[in-house]
Design an enzyme around this catalytic site. Structure first.
Site, PDB file in Angstrom:
ATOM      1  N   LYS A  29      71.276  -9.530  66.368  1.00 43.78           N
ATOM      2  CA  LYS A  29      70.216  -9.265  65.394  1.00 43.78           C
ATOM      3  C   LYS A  29      68.993  -8.574  66.004  1.00 43.78           C
ATOM      4  O   LYS A  29      68.438  -7.647  65.392  1.00 43.78           O
ATOM      5  CB  LYS A  29      69.803 -10.558  64.700  1.00 43.78           C
ATOM      6  CG  LYS A  29      69.001 -10.351  63.408  1.00 43.78           C
ATOM      7  CD  LYS A  29      69.860  -9.707  62.316  1.00 43.78           C
ATOM      8  CE  LYS A  29      70.892 -10.688  61.795  1.00 43.78           C
ATOM      9  NZ  LYS A  29      71.702 -10.105  60.691  1.00 43.78           N
ATOM     10  N   GLU A  86      57.149   3.676 102.742  1.00 45.06           N
ATOM     11  CA  GLU A  86      58.068   3.146 101.728  1.00 45.06           C
ATOM     12  C   GLU A  86      58.270   4.106 100.561  1.00 45.06           C
ATOM     13  O   GLU A  86      59.297   4.063  99.866  1.00 45.06           O
ATOM     14  CB  GLU A  86      57.565   1.785 101.221  1.00 45.06           C
ATOM     15  CG  GLU A  86      56.339   1.818 100.315  1.00 45.06           C
ATOM     16  CD  GLU A  86      55.014   1.840 101.060  1.00 45.06           C
ATOM     17  OE1 GLU A  86      53.971   1.543 100.431  1.00 45.06           O
ATOM     18  OE2 GLU A  86      55.004   2.157 102.263  1.00 45.06           O
ATOM     19  N   CYS A 103      49.262   1.070 106.103  1.00 47.26           N
ATOM     20  CA  CYS A 103      47.929   1.344 105.565  1.00 47.26           C
ATOM     21  C   CYS A 103      46.930   0.279 106.026  1.00 47.26           C
ATOM     22  O   CYS A 103      46.524   0.270 107.172  1.00 47.26           O
ATOM     23  CB  CYS A 103      47.992   1.467 104.044  1.00 47.26           C
ATOM     24  SG  CYS A 103      46.533   2.252 103.307  1.00 47.26           S
ATOM     25  N   HIS A 147      52.061   5.559 103.729  1.00 52.98           N
ATOM     26  CA  HIS A 147      52.981   4.672 103.017  1.00 52.98           C
ATOM     27  C   HIS A 147      54.413   5.177 103.167  1.00 52.98           C
ATOM     28  O   HIS A 147      54.930   5.899 102.306  1.00 52.98           O
ATOM     29  CB  HIS A 147      52.615   4.602 101.535  1.00 52.98           C
ATOM     30  CG  HIS A 147      51.352   3.861 101.262  1.00 52.98           C
ATOM     31  ND1 HIS A 147      51.333   2.557 100.822  1.00 52.98           N
ATOM     32  CD2 HIS A 147      50.053   4.244 101.382  1.00 52.98           C
ATOM     33  CE1 HIS A 147      50.070   2.164 100.676  1.00 52.98           C
ATOM     34  NE2 HIS A 147      49.281   3.167 101.009  1.00 52.98           N
ATOM     35  N   LYS A 184      64.319   0.199  81.523  1.00 45.93           N
ATOM     36  CA  LYS A 184      64.449   1.593  81.066  1.00 45.93           C
ATOM     37  C   LYS A 184      64.408   2.557  82.248  1.00 45.93           C
ATOM     38  O   LYS A 184      65.108   3.569  82.266  1.00 45.93           O
ATOM     39  CB  LYS A 184      63.319   1.958  80.091  1.00 45.93           C
ATOM     40  CG  LYS A 184      63.314   1.193  78.789  1.00 45.93           C
ATOM     41  CD  LYS A 184      62.336   1.797  77.789  1.00 45.93           C
ATOM     42  CE  LYS A 184      60.896   1.844  78.294  1.00 45.93           C
ATOM     43  NZ  LYS A 184      60.331   0.506  78.520  1.00 45.93           N
ATOM     44  N   GLU A 193      34.818  -1.827 105.303  1.00 49.82           N
ATOM     45  CA  GLU A 193      35.200  -2.232 103.949  1.00 49.82           C
ATOM     46  C   GLU A 193      34.866  -3.693 103.693  1.00 49.82           C
ATOM     47  O   GLU A 193      34.563  -4.084 102.568  1.00 49.82           O
ATOM     48  CB  GLU A 193      36.693  -1.987 103.716  1.00 49.82           C
ATOM     49  CG  GLU A 193      37.170  -2.354 102.313  1.00 49.82           C
ATOM     50  CD  GLU A 193      38.659  -2.123 102.109  1.00 49.82           C
ATOM     51  OE1 GLU A 193      39.135  -2.332 100.981  1.00 49.82           O
ATOM     52  OE2 GLU A 193      39.353  -1.759 103.081  1.00 49.82           O
TER      53      GLU A 193
END
Length: 541
Positions: free
Chosen positions: A195, A513, A386, A511, A22, A410
């Site tokens: 159908k 992209e 990133c 980012h 879609k 992190e």
């Protein structure tokens, strides 16, 4: 030109199964209308209860597409931006979670004056308000609305009811419904079956919506007889039963639609008069995608490589960059954990370049770091995005600067956390929508590969992160040869790094992209692919 006093609304729904395309159909229609001089935007309504997809697992939802204004949105917005070369915002994506949150907030404030708050009219009224919000800005002639989910799902019922009410209010000349459906071919029977489409349209009719056009997805062209049969059973004109067959590249879909005069049919339905479409640049782009002069292989090392939609914008950015360099970019998807277990040689031999992808969490990090060491020492072109930049800094700190315990906060706290959490992030308690999100400026140093790619000093790129290069280690990294080629002028944060003694080793905290477009490849991806071509030529891969 078109008569622009009345905004026109196009609704795109899907039936039978999910993942029919879609978003691609909506973007293709938008491109055709824009090519005729109309001002077009597209919005997506998602039926899930999350406020946004920002906290969803990429394996379930795919990538999170970040807009300039910092919204974490559905990946279909990426298709809209790439096809139409437009910039969307948080207003282009709404979810059930956002809509219920807004209605409940109004109820708590007393905005409903003691009324019983119900799905109809309160939820549907909020949906209709959002349907119309972009149209009311005066910036657009046509607003295309993609309604997520599949007709028949309980989650999407309020959206479809709101759509029915909204279309009835707008009138036949100002709104239309397009239904994307499946027409499967049953190999054992040797027949195309209509159908499922018949039943899907009947489900729409039961909700009070008569589709004006059907886009019938199939793995092969639909015969005239099949289209006539579908038209007969669905109350749709035969010429409005569109053959949505599979094509070699999604960028060919607008041309397939143009062959069937989809845009002409829409203009006639919506009482619009426009010039002929100008698809010259698009056709040139598609020709390069389908018939490139050469082929190279670039590795993409990440955590979610089994689910390609997790890196959808990266994959498409390589299509654009390949077309810009007249070459096909074959992507070799590499699981970072496989590098940890089996070493880089097995998985990286023969590549012309390596991209280390973004992500979160410790899983696979050592594999990413080892893959970066492999391409750095062998002078293979590298692009880090990133987390890819952060891994490149850790690898360089360990293996060049001698900081054996270098890591990111992190993953592990050490006395050599070359990657640290940003100060303003240390106070954050909630996860949703709290990262450094959206477009921020970056000032490039002249003479660097970054500056050569962008050909300008000040750029703006989109971000989605909590961690950054630790200032305490910048002088150590720089003294060993790391170049900080991009700095945020607002707060001094490192935005880009590169290595002067490497043919092409570049990484960005942002980012890139997300800003690549079909007919306008992103500068970093374009130059990265060019560097990979140069590497192939010099090494005779």
């Amino acid at each position: 030109m078109a008569r622009r006093h009345q905004v026109k609304y196009i609704f795109v729904t899907g039936g039978v199964v999910s993942s029919l395309g879609k978003g691609i159909a909506s973007a293709s229609i938008g491109l055709l209308l824009k090519s005729r001089g109309l001002r077009v935007t597209i919005q997506k309504f998602d039926p899930y209860l999350n406020v946004d997809p920002g906290t969803m697992n990429p394996f379930q939802h795919g990538e999170v597409y970040v807009t300039d204004d910092g919204a974490e949105t559905d990946l279909d917005l990426g298709h809209y931006e790439r096809f139409l070369d437009i910039t969307t915002s948080r207003r282009n994506n709404s979810t059930t979670g956002q809509i219920y949150h807004e209605v409940i907030s109004k109820e708590r404030r007393g905005d409903y004056l003691g009324a019983t708050v119900q799905v109809i009219p309160h939820i549907t009224d909020e949906i209709k308000r959002r349907f119309e919000a972009l149209g009311e800005t005066g910036d657009y002639d046509v607003v295309i609305t993609e309604v997520g989910g599949t007709v028949g799902d309980i989650e999407s019922l309020p959206f479809l009811e709101a759509m029915r009410q909204f279309m009835f209010r707008c009138g036949n000349k100002n709104a239309m419904a397009i239904h994307v459906t499946l027409v499967p071919y049953i190999t054992s029977a040797g027949e195309t079956k209509t159908k499922p489409t018949q039943h899907s349209v009947k489900s729409l009719l039961e909700l009070g919506i008569q589709p004006d056009m059907l886009i019938c997805r199939s793995d092969r062209p639909l015969s005239h007889d099949v289209r006539e049969k579908i038209a007969l059973f669905t109350n749709v004109e035969p010429e409005c039963v569109i053959d949505g067959r599979d094509v070699p590249t999604i960028y060919e879909v607008p041309l397939v639609f143009a062959e069937q005069e989809v845009d002409e049919l829409i203009l006639e339905k919506l009482d619009l008069t426009c010039p002929r479409p100008n698809l010259r640049d698009w056709k040139k782009f598609v020709e390069r995608v389908k018939n490139p002069a050469g082929k190279i292989t670039i590795g993409v090392c990440g955590k979610y490589t089994e689910h390609k939609d997790a890196y959808k914008s990266i994959a498409e950015a390589f299509v654009h960059a390949g077309a810009a360099n007249n070459v096909e970019v074959e992507l070799r998807w590499i699981r970072a954990e496989d590098i940890e277990r089996e070493g880089p040689d097995k998985h990286l031999q023969g590549i012309a370049g390596l991209l280390v992808a973004p992500g979160f969490g410790e899983r696979g990090i050592e594999g990413k770091i080892r893959s970066i060491q492999f391409v750095r020492t062998r002078k293979i072109p590298f692009l880090g995005i990133c987390l890819g930049l952060q891994c490149a800094v850790i690898e360089f700190a360990r293996n060049v600067c001698g900081l054996d315990h270098a890591n990111s906060l992190e993953f592990r706290q050490t006395d050599q956390n070359v990657i640290d959490m940003m100060l303003d992030q240390k106070k954050v308690k909630e996860y949703g929508g709290t990262m450094r999100l959206g477009s921020f400026p970056c000032r490039l140093s002249k003479g660097t590969r970054a500056y050569k790619a962008y050909r300008t000093e000040l750029i703006h790129e989109r971000h989605r992160h909590r961690y950054e290069v630790n200032d305490a280690f910048r002088s150590t990294l720089a003294s060993h040869g790391m170049i900080f080629s991009g700095i945020c002028p607002d707060n001094g944060l490192v935005e880009m790094i590169e290595l002067g003694d490497h043919p092409w080793f570049v990484a960005g905290q942002f980012h890139p992209e997300l800003k690549s477009r079909a007919t306008n490849a992103h500068p970093l991806f374009r130059d990265f692919v060019k560097a990979a071509l140069d590497y192939v030529a010099s090494t005779h891969l």
